[in-house]
Enzyme design. Structure first.
Site, PDB file in Angstrom:
ATOM      1  N   CYS A  91       0.845  -1.187   0.000  1.00 10.82           N
ATOM      2  CA  CYS A  91       0.000   0.000   0.000  1.00 10.82           C
ATOM      3  C   CYS A  91       0.887   1.247   0.000  1.00 10.82           C
ATOM      4  O   CYS A  91       0.721   2.151   0.801  1.00 10.82           O
ATOM      5  CB  CYS A  91      -0.965   0.001   1.171  1.00 10.82           C
ATOM      6  SG  CYS A  91      -0.258  -0.508   2.711  1.00 10.82           S
ATOM      7  N   GLY A  92       1.843   1.242  -0.898  1.00 10.53           N
ATOM      8  CA  GLY A  92       2.683   2.412  -1.080  1.00 10.53           C
ATOM      9  C   GLY A  92       3.488   2.731   0.164  1.00 10.53           C
ATOM     10  O   GLY A  92       3.986   1.839   0.842  1.00 10.53           O
TER      11      GLY A  92
END
Lengths: 293, 138
Positions: A91-92
């Site tokens: 998620c980044g």
């Protein structure tokens, strides 16, 4: 030059990856909507809570007999960092930015000669903090397999924090989480949990200075309200985190899908060029063979 | 008809009620009280029980609440409940589970003081169960 077969295989594998990232993006988008709704639905309670707290808190301002959860125990030697992160990656920069904020905070406190203890909520934060502060992590609470975060989970975390506080294990607690602004913007935030932070702007004009009658007594109500406030703050943080995580994952997966698309395009061009070069080469061989006869 | 005032019931998960009502009966920890418009500023904790809301048209809705506060200010009444379920959605086993939890609390209580508090809560829950059990029977 890579062979045609290996190029074909690479294109196929990138396409498969793209399908996965695309699916993850869509799942994240659906979950984000739900998480956002949950975060919004929980807002009124937290708001009313701080209004009530501000109402009561004023009465105790500056008094020596104020409850410890409100005014602190007068020391700030041992700090507890409650680091809330996600259970999953991909998620980044979501998990790492929270962990970085907590790490900087911890380093600053250590430089001031304070003692730091860390309570991790969520596996990912524990993993990235373990390397530097392995000995300072006192507990990791995993919220694995929980689809929708309920108040119960927040209460569990709050109870743990309060137990530690009750046992005199720390003086000041700070909560780390990511505030959800939009799909592309999540702000890692540090919030003081104990002693309670009373928002100054929450002080209501509604009471108009009227004298509150309080049952059973102000002390008892505050004694009940302050621990609950800890749970509410944790709950709010967890919900904000859940929305932020899905938002971060959505944008990360979106750019991953786009990158995969670009890569497929490049590989396909390469594949076609190679194929044509081979055809041309074969033709030249045939023609020059025929001419030689 | 009584004058209307603003009543809000919020649980941690969501805002349950936010409307103008005529009268609300709240189970305060020191005793049940009825709130009408113009009540003096007043704040109390709540015991587990049933809130009775009388709407402007005279309709009565009953909501089971557990743990929390009622905050009566000139602006209206705000109830912060840890758990709030409309009575018609409340299932018998839910109450039974609450009672079981409370019984365990009584058994686990270390000091006399915590035991007394837990016992009180258990008794209140039993009362609620009895009150709810009666209309459900016929």
């Amino acid at each position: 030059m890579p062979s045609l077969k290996s190029l074909r295989n690479r294109i196929a594998s990138v396409k498969a990856t793209q399908k996965i990232t695309k699916a993850m993006q869509m799942v994240a988008a659906a979950k984000l909507r739900r998480a956002q709704l949950a975060a919004e639905a929980a807002r009124p309670y937290a708001e009313r809570m701080s209004t009530v707290l501000a109402n009561l808190g004023q009465a105790f301002e500056g008094k020596p007999d104020a409850p410890a959860l409100l005014a602190g125990n007068g020391k700030s030697d041992v700090h507890l960092l409650v680091v809330c992160t996600a259970e999953r990656g991909l998620c980044g920069a979501f998990n790492s930015s929270i962990a970085r904020l907590a790490r900087d905070h911890a380093n600053r406190l250590l430089a001031e000669g304070k003692t730091v203890k860390i309570l991790c909520v969520g596996r990912k934060g524990a993993e990235s903090l373990k390397r530097l502060f392995g000995d300072k992590i006192i507990e990791v609470i995993e919220l694995k397999g929980i689809r929708q975060i309920g108040f119960g989970e927040a209460q569990m975390v709050a109870r743990k924090v309060l137990e530690l506080y009750g046992a005199g294990q720390f003086d000041v607690a700070t909560l780390f989480f990511s505030q959800f602004r939009s799909v592309i913007l999540q702000i890692p935030t540090a919030q003081r949990l104990i002693p309670a932070e009373i928002p100054k702007d929450a002080a209501p004009a509604a009471s108009g200075g009227a004298i509150y009658e309080v049952e059973p007594s102000e002390e008892e109500i505050l004694g009940d309200l302050l621990p609950r406030n800890v749970a509410v703050q944790v709950f709010k943080a967890l919900l904000e985190n859940a929305a932020s995580e899905q938002g971060a994952r959505m944008s990360a997966m979106d750019s991953a899908t786009r990158n995969a698309g670009e890569m497929i395009k490049k590989l396909t061009t390469n594949y076609n060029r190679t194929r044509q070069a081979q055809i041309t080469k074969e033709l030249i061989e045939i023609i020059s063979g025929a001419e030689a006869v | 008809m009584a004058e209307a005032f603003k009543f809000e019931l919020v649980s941690p998960e969501r805002l349950l009620v936010s409307e103008e009502v005529a009268q609300v009966v709240v189970p305060g920890s020191e005793g049940q009280f009825t709130m009408l418009k113009g009540h003096a500023p007043f704040m109390t904790t709540m015991r587990p029980g049933v809130i009775e809301v009388t709407g402007q048209s005279g309709t009565v809705s009953r909501i089971f609440v557990r743990g929390g506060f009622a905050d009566a200010s000139p602006a209206g009444l705000t109830v912060l409940a840890e758990m709030a379920v409309p009575v018609q959605d409340l299932k018998a086993e839910q109450i039974a589970r609450e009672i079981k939890n409370a019984e365990e609390d009584v058994a686990d209580a270390g000091s006399d003081e915590t035991k007394r508090v837990a016992q009180e809560k258990l008794d209140q829950l039993r009362e609620v169960q009895a009150a709810l059990g009666a209309p459900a029977a016929h």
